[in-house]
Structures are given as structure tokens and as C-alpha cells.
Scaffold this active site. Sequence first.
Site, PDB file in Angstrom:
ATOM      1  N   ARG A  86       0.834  -1.205   0.000  1.00  0.00           N
ATOM      2  CA  ARG A  86       0.000   0.000   0.000  1.00  0.00           C
ATOM      3  C   ARG A  86       0.869   1.255   0.000  1.00  0.00           C
ATOM      4  O   ARG A  86       1.691   1.442   0.885  1.00  0.00           O
ATOM      5  CB  ARG A  86      -0.893  -0.004   1.241  1.00  0.00           C
ATOM      6  CG  ARG A  86      -1.661   1.279   1.395  1.00  0.00           C
ATOM      7  CD  ARG A  86      -2.704   1.142   2.452  1.00  0.00           C
ATOM      8  NE  ARG A  86      -3.131   2.443   2.929  1.00  0.00           N
ATOM      9  CZ  ARG A  86      -4.082   2.611   3.814  1.00  0.00           C
ATOM     10  NH1 ARG A  86      -4.708   1.581   4.310  1.00  0.00           N
ATOM     11  NH2 ARG A  86      -4.421   3.808   4.207  1.00  0.00           N
ATOM     12  N   ARG A  96      -8.026   0.603  -1.233  1.00  0.00           N
ATOM     13  CA  ARG A  96      -6.749   0.198  -0.647  1.00  0.00           C
ATOM     14  C   ARG A  96      -6.605  -1.323  -0.617  1.00  0.00           C
ATOM     15  O   ARG A  96      -7.574  -2.059  -0.440  1.00  0.00           O
ATOM     16  CB  ARG A  96      -6.546   0.802   0.741  1.00  0.00           C
ATOM     17  CG  ARG A  96      -7.497   0.505   1.847  1.00  0.00           C
ATOM     18  CD  ARG A  96      -8.727   1.395   1.935  1.00  0.00           C
ATOM     19  NE  ARG A  96      -8.542   2.817   1.760  1.00  0.00           N
ATOM     20  CZ  ARG A  96      -8.277   3.656   2.738  1.00  0.00           C
ATOM     21  NH1 ARG A  96      -8.174   3.244   3.980  1.00  0.00           N
ATOM     22  NH2 ARG A  96      -8.141   4.929   2.490  1.00  0.00           N
ATOM     23  N   ASP A  99      -6.080  -2.218   4.788  1.00  0.00           N
ATOM     24  CA  ASP A  99      -6.274  -1.133   5.756  1.00  0.00           C
ATOM     25  C   ASP A  99      -6.417  -1.774   7.132  1.00  0.00           C
ATOM     26  O   ASP A  99      -7.273  -2.636   7.337  1.00  0.00           O
ATOM     27  CB  ASP A  99      -7.547  -0.363   5.376  1.00  0.00           C
ATOM     28  CG  ASP A  99      -7.744   0.897   6.209  1.00  0.00           C
ATOM     29  OD1 ASP A  99      -6.733   1.503   6.617  1.00  0.00           O
ATOM     30  OD2 ASP A  99      -8.900   1.280   6.435  1.00  0.00           O
ATOM     31  N   ASP A 101      -7.000  -0.648  10.956  1.00  0.00           N
ATOM     32  CA  ASP A 101      -7.341   0.496  11.805  1.00  0.00           C
ATOM     33  C   ASP A 101      -7.480   0.058  13.254  1.00  0.00           C
ATOM     34  O   ASP A 101      -8.205  -0.899  13.556  1.00  0.00           O
ATOM     35  CB  ASP A 101      -8.649   1.130  11.339  1.00  0.00           C
ATOM     36  CG  ASP A 101      -8.508   1.874  10.016  1.00  0.00           C
ATOM     37  OD1 ASP A 101      -7.371   2.239   9.664  1.00  0.00           O
ATOM     38  OD2 ASP A 101      -9.526   2.066   9.344  1.00  0.00           O
TER      39      ASP A 101
END
Length: 166
Positions: A86, A96, A99, A101
Site C-alpha cells: 500500500r 486500498r 487497511d 485500523d
Amino acid sequence: MAYPHRAFISIGSNLGDKLDNCLRGIDALTAAGDIRIRRRSAMYRTEPVDFKDQDWFVNCVILVETGLDPLGLLERLQSVQRQAGRPVERLRFGPRVLDLDLLLYDGVILEDPRLTLPHPRLHRRRFVLKPLCDIDPDTVHPVLNQTAQALLAELEEEGQQVVEIE
Ligand code: PH2
Ligand code: MG
Ligand code: MG
């Protein structure tokens, strides 16, 4: 190695082999031996939110135990995202490969330029709350003082479809 802290992490991908990207991302987190995965939700196909003009995502949530502090854990998530290919510069809320988080870290409330805890949008997102409820529906949002289950019940399904992958 001690693993005194509990953190919930949201995993997502909407480019390439999305399911495989998520599974490899989860595996990569454990490589250094200072994070262990305690639970993983089901995998979901989810309608894109915030930036609608992009492909559906695959999402899940994991519960990890770790000795890393919140910023150390954030750095690890960013390094695994980079390993997955990425780029650092990208469209906010856009497509993306991977990801990762940080949603919740113990009961920590943090406002730092690098990291906000709890995740500032977690309570508005079905693609986060549905899988979070799979693994811990009673977990409490430390700012809103509501359980994941109660937060999920408040959200409209309209525009936020979340479909479990069999
Ligand atoms: N991530 C975003 C923006 N929109 N929508 C879904 N369904 N799943 C995501 O993971 C997601 C999103 C920004 O990180
Ligand atoms: Mg995100
Ligand atoms: Mg992110």
C-alpha cells in the site's frame, strides 16, 4: 513476552484478492511475536461508505493481545500495510490493498495528531460494528459509554450493507 493489553483492529481490503489480503495481513501481525490474535470475526463483503464510487470491501475485526503501547501498535499496523504494497499517499477513504485500523485499546481515550482512540468513526460504521459484535458485543465504547451491540442497533442498514461470506 507479556501481552497485558487488549486491542480491537479493523481489517479491510477492496483491491486485488481482498479476502487473501485480509488473511495475510492478520498473519503478518503475529510475525514479530509481540502480538497474538485472540479472536477473529466472520469475514464480510461490505458496501463502501464515505467514498461511494469504489468497489465493495472485505472486512473483519480481530481482538489481539499485545505488550506494544498504542503508538507502537499503530506503527506496526502501518508497517504491515506497507509490506502489503500500500502506498503512503492515497485518496482519503479511497481504494486500498490493506487497511488496518486501531479501533479500541483497553479503555484508552487518546487525542494525538497520529492517533485518535477510540477510532473516531467506529460508532457510525456497520462494517466495523457488525464484526465487532461477533467477537465482543458487550465491549463498551469508553467515550459514548455504550456497548457495541447498542451502537449497532442505532444504525440504518440503508447504504451500509454488510453480508457475511460463507
Ligand atoms: N474503509 C474506508 C472507507 N470506506 N467502506 C467499507 N465498506 N469498508 C472499509 O473498510 C472502508 C470503507 C476508509 O478506510
Ligand atoms: Mg479505514
Ligand atoms: Mg486506515
